[in-house]
Every structure is written in C-alpha cells, then in structure tokens.
Design a protein around this motif. Structure first.
Motif, PDB file in Angstrom:
ATOM      1  N   VAL A 146       0.839  -1.203   0.000  1.00 60.35           N
ATOM      2  CA  VAL A 146       0.000   0.000   0.000  1.00 60.35           C
ATOM      3  C   VAL A 146       0.870   1.247   0.000  1.00 60.35           C
ATOM      4  O   VAL A 146       0.651   2.190  -0.779  1.00 60.35           O
ATOM      5  N   GLU A 147       1.876   1.275   0.856  1.00 65.23           N
ATOM      6  CA  GLU A 147       2.742   2.448   0.951  1.00 65.23           C
ATOM      7  C   GLU A 147       3.604   2.606  -0.301  1.00 65.23           C
ATOM      8  O   GLU A 147       3.931   3.733  -0.702  1.00 65.23           O
ATOM      9  N   ALA A 148       3.990   1.481  -0.913  1.00 63.03           N
ATOM     10  CA  ALA A 148       4.777   1.552  -2.146  1.00 63.03           C
ATOM     11  C   ALA A 148       3.973   2.236  -3.245  1.00 63.03           C
ATOM     12  O   ALA A 148       4.500   3.053  -4.008  1.00 63.03           O
ATOM     13  N   PHE A 149       2.671   1.911  -3.336  1.00 62.35           N
ATOM     14  CA  PHE A 149       1.836   2.568  -4.336  1.00 62.35           C
ATOM     15  C   PHE A 149       1.670   4.047  -4.008  1.00 62.35           C
ATOM     16  O   PHE A 149       1.796   4.910  -4.880  1.00 62.35           O
ATOM     17  N   ALA A 150       1.405   4.353  -2.741  1.00 62.95           N
ATOM     18  CA  ALA A 150       1.183   5.742  -2.344  1.00 62.95           C
ATOM     19  C   ALA A 150       2.402   6.606  -2.630  1.00 62.95           C
ATOM     20  O   ALA A 150       2.279   7.782  -2.986  1.00 62.95           O
ATOM     21  N   GLY A 151       3.595   6.021  -2.494  1.00 63.21           N
ATOM     22  CA  GLY A 151       4.823   6.793  -2.686  1.00 63.21           C
ATOM     23  C   GLY A 151       5.430   6.663  -4.060  1.00 63.21           C
ATOM     24  O   GLY A 151       6.488   7.259  -4.331  1.00 63.21           O
ATOM     25  N   ALA A 152       4.784   5.907  -4.960  1.00 60.65           N
ATOM     26  CA  ALA A 152       5.360   5.678  -6.285  1.00 60.65           C
ATOM     27  C   ALA A 152       5.309   6.947  -7.127  1.00 60.65           C
ATOM     28  O   ALA A 152       4.284   7.618  -7.205  1.00 60.65           O
ATOM     29  N   GLY A 154       5.516   8.465 -10.836  1.00 61.10           N
ATOM     30  CA  GLY A 154       5.440   8.126 -12.247  1.00 61.10           C
ATOM     31  C   GLY A 154       4.510   6.961 -12.514  1.00 61.10           C
ATOM     32  O   GLY A 154       4.322   6.090 -11.669  1.00 61.10           O
ATOM     33  N   ALA A 155       3.939   6.954 -13.716  1.00 59.89           N
ATOM     34  CA  ALA A 155       2.939   5.954 -14.083  1.00 59.89           C
ATOM     35  C   ALA A 155       3.502   4.541 -14.051  1.00 59.89           C
ATOM     36  O   ALA A 155       2.828   3.607 -13.627  1.00 59.89           O
ATOM     37  N   GLU A 156       4.744   4.369 -14.511  1.00 56.07           N
ATOM     38  CA  GLU A 156       5.318   3.031 -14.572  1.00 56.07           C
ATOM     39  C   GLU A 156       5.451   2.422 -13.179  1.00 56.07           C
ATOM     40  O   GLU A 156       5.084   1.264 -12.954  1.00 56.07           O
ATOM     41  N   ARG A 157       5.964   3.191 -12.240  1.00 56.96           N
ATOM     42  CA  ARG A 157       6.128   2.672 -10.881  1.00 56.96           C
ATOM     43  C   ARG A 157       4.784   2.442 -10.212  1.00 56.96           C
ATOM     44  O   ARG A 157       4.609   1.494  -9.447  1.00 56.96           O
ATOM     45  N   ARG A 158       3.814   3.313 -10.498  1.00 62.49           N
ATOM     46  CA  ARG A 158       2.484   3.112  -9.910  1.00 62.49           C
ATOM     47  C   ARG A 158       1.842   1.839 -10.451  1.00 62.49           C
ATOM     48  O   ARG A 158       1.193   1.095  -9.713  1.00 62.49           O
ATOM     49  N   TYR A 159       2.011   1.582 -11.764  1.00 59.99           N
ATOM     50  CA  TYR A 159       1.456   0.365 -12.348  1.00 59.99           C
ATOM     51  C   TYR A 159       2.055  -0.878 -11.682  1.00 59.99           C
ATOM     52  O   TYR A 159       1.340  -1.797 -11.286  1.00 59.99           O
ATOM     53  N   ARG A 205      -8.055   7.985  -4.995  1.00 57.94           N
ATOM     54  CA  ARG A 205      -9.136   7.001  -4.835  1.00 57.94           C
ATOM     55  C   ARG A 205      -8.567   5.583  -4.805  1.00 57.94           C
ATOM     56  O   ARG A 205      -8.984   4.758  -3.986  1.00 57.94           O
ATOM     57  N   LEU A 206      -7.624   5.284  -5.685  1.00 59.92           N
ATOM     58  CA  LEU A 206      -7.004   3.963  -5.702  1.00 59.92           C
ATOM     59  C   LEU A 206      -6.281   3.687  -4.381  1.00 59.92           C
ATOM     60  O   LEU A 206      -6.368   2.585  -3.831  1.00 59.92           O
ATOM     61  N   ASP A 207      -5.581   4.688  -3.889  1.00 57.35           N
ATOM     62  CA  ASP A 207      -4.866   4.539  -2.610  1.00 57.35           C
ATOM     63  C   ASP A 207      -5.857   4.241  -1.486  1.00 57.35           C
ATOM     64  O   ASP A 207      -5.632   3.346  -0.656  1.00 57.35           O
ATOM     65  N   ARG A 208      -6.975   4.969  -1.473  1.00 55.46           N
ATOM     66  CA  ARG A 208      -7.991   4.745  -0.439  1.00 55.46           C
ATOM     67  C   ARG A 208      -8.583   3.342  -0.559  1.00 55.46           C
ATOM     68  O   ARG A 208      -8.806   2.659   0.451  1.00 55.46           O
ATOM     69  N   GLN A 209      -8.821   2.905  -1.784  1.00 56.71           N
ATOM     70  CA  GLN A 209      -9.379   1.567  -1.976  1.00 56.71           C
ATOM     71  C   GLN A 209      -8.411   0.485  -1.495  1.00 56.71           C
ATOM     72  O   GLN A 209      -8.817  -0.488  -0.859  1.00 56.71           O
TER      73      GLN A 209
END
Length: 250
Positions: A146-152, A154-159, A205-209
């Motif tokens: 969860v934290e990795a996504f929140a702190g990513a 750029g689009a590539e890292r978020r994906y 929204r994705l982070d909250r989900q």
C-alpha cells in the motif's frame, strides 16, 4: 537485483514446480509474466539452468528452450564467462505502451467486460481467503505494498506497485495456484488498466481503496474485503472501456 516490495510467497509462485510435466512455453509465459509485472526486476540475474530445472521440476533442455524464447522476445540477455548468466531486460515504456494501445484497439467491449468479470471474481476470491488465512507477516507485506503505491513516482512505478498489491493479496490467501493466476491476470489485463492513466484524484481514490481492502482483510471481514476488491477492479475496467471506445470510434 531482486524486485522491491515483493513477498517471498509471491516470488515462490514464479518458480513453483510446473504441473503435468510443464513445457517450455509454460515456463516462457510464467517468466515473461513475472518480468512484465516487475516481480523479476530489470537487470536481475535468473537462477542457473540446472537450478531453474530443479525448482520447476522439468528437464534442463526444457528450461534452455524457454530461455531461448525469452531471449528472442528481448526479455532476457545472456552473458558468457565469469559473472555471466541470464539477466532480465524489462521492455522500454514507450515500446510497451504502443503495443498495449494496439492490443486494446483490437479488443471488443465484450472482450474487456469478460476479462473484467474474470479478474473481479479472482480479486474478490483472493481478498475473501486472505481475510480468513493471512498471517501477521502477510499483513505487513500488504501494508508495505500500500505504501509503495502511495509513494510511487510516475505511471510506470504506480502500475508495478498496483500489480504487486494485488499479487500480495493473493499470496496472503495462502494459495500458490491463486497467486500464479493473479500474476497471469495482472499481465493480461493489468497493463491495459493503466493505459487511461491516473490523475491526482484517481490516484487518491485507488490509494484509499487499497487501504480499505487491507483494513477489511486485517479485520477478518471476508465479505467486505471481497466486495471492495470487486468494486476496485470493476471501476478500473470501466475506465478502460471508455478509453477503448475513444480509440475505435471515428
């Protein structure tokens, strides 16, 4: 180097023994999926041919054939001599995005909704079982994801971070088969789901989900975890359908 923020359970699924005398194309697909999803990081050295054969419980010649196919696809490079071996080569983002846009154009709305139904059912089932079976260590990996996504950045890292989050949910369900299926679905539809992009509002929204799904799993509320996971996937598929219609309509 190893891929970051990936639990041992998720990585073990990549190298789990193949079923029914696994063939070279099965190995090729599994490793290609893992590279696409980022479970095997760019530049990471793969196990040697004998070690891979032992882990996957297949003949060394079968592994050699699979690695040759991966080299042909440009997904690994092999270096000879001291310090040599097979190393992961992740595709360039521009190359990958263009290939995905062509693939999305060729799909139909019915195709996308069918993929979405399969993925939503898988995500919901994994979340339900994770709520029933996850260990404290699993929950720790989920929080890290969860934290990795929140702190990513750029689009590539978020994906990649989003994909790893879903793989970790499946891993928390304590099922190697379910984890492998999640990896397969992530590589089949996951990259497409990120083609529409994500503005700041969507990312929040994705982070909250993600956080709500983990909270339901931690509370051992399987019904809520399953419902949230299904809604999370369904919303993403609807965004993808809108992008598809924009590509195919004159």
């Amino acid at each position: 180097m190893p891929a970051p923020d990936v639990s041992a359970t998720a990585r073990l699924a990549v190298f789990a023994p193949l079923e029914n005398r696994g063939r070279a194309e099965t190995i090729t697909r599994r490793l290609a999926d893992a590279i696409s999803l980022g479970l095997l990081a760019d530049g990471e050295q793969l196990p040697s041919e004998p070690e891979l054969a032992a882990r996957l419980k297949v003949a060394t010649v079968t592994v050699r054939e699979a690695l040759g196919e991966l080299r042909g696809q440009g997904l690994i490079v092999t270096r000879r001599g001291r310090g040599g071996g097979s190393f992961v080569r992740a595709p360039e983002r521009s190359e990958r995005v263009e290939r995905l846009r062509r693939r999305l154009h060729d799909l139909t709305v019915a195709d996308l909704r069918d993929l979405g139904d399969h993925y939503a059912a898988l995500a919901a089932g994994a979340a339900l079982l994770a709520a029933e079976r996850s260990s404290p260590e699993d929950l720790e990996h989920l929080e890290e994801a969860v934290e990795a996504f929140a702190g990513a950045a750029g689009a590539e890292r978020r994906y990649h971070a989003d994909g790893r989050f879903h793989v970790e949910v499946a891993a928390a369900a304590q099922s190697a088969r379910l984890t492998r299926e999640e990896i397969r679905m992530q590589t089949e539809i996951g990259p497409l789901l990120w083609l529409p992009g994500a503005d700041g509002r969507t990312r929040r929204r994705l982070d909250r989900q993600h956080r709500e799904i983990v909270a339901a799993i931690a509370a051992e509320d399987g019904d809520r975890a399953a419902r949230l996971a299904r809604e999370h996937v369904t919303e993403a598929v609807e965004r993808l359908v809108e992008l598809h219609l924009g590509l195919v309509e004159p």
